[in-house]
Design a protein around this motif. Structure first.
Motif, PDB file in Angstrom:
ATOM      1  N   ALA A 113      40.910  52.840  42.490  1.00 40.02           N
ATOM      2  CA  ALA A 113      40.573  51.430  42.284  1.00 40.02           C
ATOM      3  C   ALA A 113      39.226  51.368  41.611  1.00 40.02           C
ATOM      4  CB  ALA A 113      40.526  50.701  43.612  1.00 40.02           C
ATOM      5  N   TYR A 114      38.973  50.286  40.880  1.00 35.70           N
ATOM      6  CA  TYR A 114      37.676  50.102  40.244  1.00 35.70           C
ATOM      7  C   TYR A 114      36.655  49.935  41.350  1.00 35.70           C
ATOM      8  CZ  TYR A 114      34.122  47.949  37.305  1.00 35.70           C
ATOM      9  OH  TYR A 114      32.962  47.634  36.649  1.00 35.70           O
TER      10      TYR A 114
ATOM     11  N   ASN B  65      40.297  44.301  34.480  1.00 34.89           N
ATOM     12  CA  ASN B  65      39.671  45.447  35.142  1.00 34.89           C
ATOM     13  C   ASN B  65      40.469  45.981  36.313  1.00 34.89           C
ATOM     14  OD1 ASN B  65      37.529  45.353  33.412  1.00 34.89           O
ATOM     15  ND2 ASN B  65      36.192  44.212  34.775  1.00 34.89           N
ATOM     16  N   HIS B  66      41.710  45.515  36.452  1.00 36.41           N
ATOM     17  CA  HIS B  66      42.578  45.959  37.562  1.00 36.41           C
ATOM     18  C   HIS B  66      41.989  45.637  38.925  1.00 36.41           C
ATOM     19  CE1 HIS B  66      45.306  48.176  34.926  1.00 36.41           C
ATOM     20  NE2 HIS B  66      44.244  48.593  34.277  1.00 36.41           N
ATOM     21  N   GLU B  67      41.145  44.631  39.023  1.00 36.50           N
ATOM     22  CA  GLU B  67      40.604  44.250  40.326  1.00 36.50           C
ATOM     23  C   GLU B  67      41.531  43.259  41.018  1.00 36.50           C
ATOM     24  OE1 GLU B  67      37.052  42.688  38.833  1.00 36.50           O
ATOM     25  OE2 GLU B  67      36.096  44.639  38.563  1.00 36.50           O
ATOM     26  N   ASN B  69      45.789  41.368  40.396  1.00 38.54           N
ATOM     27  CA  ASN B  69      46.926  41.294  39.481  1.00 38.54           C
ATOM     28  C   ASN B  69      47.095  39.849  39.014  1.00 38.54           C
ATOM     29  OD1 ASN B  69      48.618  39.834  41.325  1.00 38.54           O
ATOM     30  ND2 ASN B  69      49.012  41.755  42.376  1.00 38.54           N
TER      31      ASN B  69
END
Lengths: 248, 269
Positions: A113-114, B65-67, B69
């Motif tokens: 994960a970021y 940023n894929h934080e 969806n």
């Protein structure tokens, strides 16, 4: 015509729904292969805050595990975490070989994960070489004081401690703290206390008009905050995983 | 597959966000699944104009940023089931938008929507180029005023050379002109550029002429897209523009000075 009470085949009522959800959980970033040192240091942390670790799902982060330390002794590690009441359920980071070993222990392999907090951990603990849970506990508590208005688009993060703001916080601004957040003024932006999972953290403000408030990842947006709680001094806290907003 | 529409201008403050809100609401009301995306990272306004600023949890940059969806970030409009809003981040800056990230999000949205409306920021820098790069259609919002026309011309040049369609030699972006803040009275006295003057310089398909209207400010401040104000001239003009975008041929209203009737002139007003 016979009356059939069961629905025709292919039209059974759904027994469950598949959904996605996000959770904020503690991550144990392994920095050393010495299981005795890990056991001793984790034991000390658990003693400081036993409720926090009891029945808490944790992720083991292997991203900083040094290559010279050899293999990760998963059975020992998982055993000792469980012994302290934690529920290790997955790993992230590390090599393919480590992932295979983790899977053999029935641990899930989670995606990278970021992670914003990844920058802080290696520098802080590399000399000591100890495993440190990435939560507020155990770190030296700090205090951040802001006296000028926090403007839209500004983001303030009080890592490892509390944040106090003696000025208005504009809509579109972001306040984050590992500990508590106090706003002695009007809070119009977002406030996220207990940013790294501290469920005891609270938000206190004199005039709540926030867009979003959250404690340890449990949040509520402005729309769901009743009108009588806006514009008055309130505190926001977690009561057994339910976010409560109450007048002071 | 969705049609990606960019609402752009070059010049700031001409009515891009007002238009994005009105157009996307109009398309959604006509039954098309529509999503409107705010590309103005750091200076977000679309959520205010759409009236959903109190429901923003995650934003466009979080998704890139894929934080988070898409399902977590998209906000469904309360007035129209077919309309969703993807707000911008207020705390990051435009560098957070990457071509790969934006492309991936648009690709994912294309699966479930008929129209994707991209509300571009002002200028010709990174934010604006990201908003227009993947466009199939472009609505160039222009005020009948010399600097706006010149900036729109510049933006048209960029659309023709720096978009994905231009780079891959695909069929060029369909361009439309939307003239906003038009005041027929001032055009008649020669103070303001007329539709013809603007067309002489820009030579574009005229999607619509939106009259200068107090309804626009009222709508913004109440978080209601002006197209929902059916009584207002601006609202009706936007409704006509949506029809024209969908292929109908309607005459342009609100471009002539209204001739006052006998009684109006007698009793003033």
């Amino acid at each position: 015509m016979a009356v059939n009470s069961r629905p025709p085949a292919g039209e059974a009522p759904p027994a469950f729904e598949l959904k996605a959800a996000g959770f904020t959980l503690p991550v144990i970033r392994l920095l050393n292969g010495d299981m005795e040192a890990v056991a001793e240091q984790i034991g000390a942390k658990v003693e400081q805050a036993p409720d926090f670790f009891h029945n808490t799902p944790v992720v083991i982060d292997l991203g900083a595990f040094p290559e010279w330390a050899g293999e990760v002794e998963f059975p020992l590690l998982v055993g000792l975490l469980r012994g302290y009441g934690m529920i290790p359920f997955g790993v992230r980071g590390g090599s393919k070989a480590q992932h295979a070993a983790a899977e053999a222990m029935d641990l899930a392999v989670l995606g990278e994960a970021y992670s914003r907090s990844a920058k802080a951990a290696p520098a802080a603990a590399s000399a000591a070489g100890a495993a440190a849970p990435e939560t507020g506990h155990g770190a030296v508590p700090t205090f951040t004081l802001v006296t000028r208005p926090v403007r839209s688009g500004q983001s303030i993060y009080a890592a490892g401690g509390d944040l106090s703001v003696i000025a208005p916080v504009s809509s579109g601004a972001e306040l984050k703290a590992d500990g508590n957040i106090h706003v002695y003024g009007v809070l119009r932006g977002r406030a996220q206390a207990g940013h790294r999972g501290n469920v005891e953290a609270r938000i206190f403000c004199q005039d709540l008009q926030a867009e979003l408030v959250s404690v340890a990842g449990h949040y509520r947006v402005a729309e769901n905050i009743p009108a009588d709680l806006r514009g008055v001094p309130v505190q926001v806290y977690l009561d057994q995983k339910i976010l409560r907003i109450e007048k002071i | 597959m969705a049609r990606i529409i960019v609402i752009t201008s070059g010049k700031g403050g001409v009515g891009k966000t007002t238009t994005s809100a009105a157009l996307s609401m109009g398309l959604a009301q006509r039954g098309h699944r529509t999503v409107v995306i705010d590309f103005d990272v750091g200076l977000r306004n679309l959520d205010l104009i759409m009236g959903c600023e109190r429901r923003v949890v995650y934003d466009f940059v979080n998704v890139i940023n894929h934080e988070a969806n898409l399902n977590q970030a998209l906000i469904r409009d309360k007035r129209c089931d077919n309309l969703y809003v993807l707000p911008a981040s207020q705390t990051r800056d435009k560098e957070a938008l990457t071509k790969e990230g934006v492309g991936r999000v648009l690709e994912e949205l294309s699966q479930g929507y008929d129209f994707i409306v991209c509300d571009s920021p002002a200028g010709i820098e990174h934010g604006a180029t990201m908003a227009m790069y993947f466009a199939d259609d472009a609505v160039v919002v222009t005020n009948p005023e010399v600097s706006s026309v010149r900036d729109s011309d510049r933006m048209l040049g960029i659309l023709a050379s720096k978009s994905r369609r231009a780079e891959t030699n695909a069929e060029p972006i369909r361009e439309f002109l939307l003239l906003t803040r038009y005041d027929p009275q001032r055009v008649e006295t020669g103070e303001m550029l007329s539709v013809k003057d603007v067309q002489d310089i820009l030579s574009l398909n005229l999607l619509g002429v939106i009259p200068e209207s107090k309804a626009v400010l009222t709508a913004s401040n109440s978080g209601v897209p002006v197209i929902l104000d059916r009584e207002s001239d601006a609202g009706q003009a936007y409704a006509d523009a949506v029809c024209r975008f969908l292929g109908e041929d309607l005459p342009h209203r609100f471009i002539q000075v209204e001739k006052k009737g006998f009684f109006n002139r007698l009793f003033g007003g």
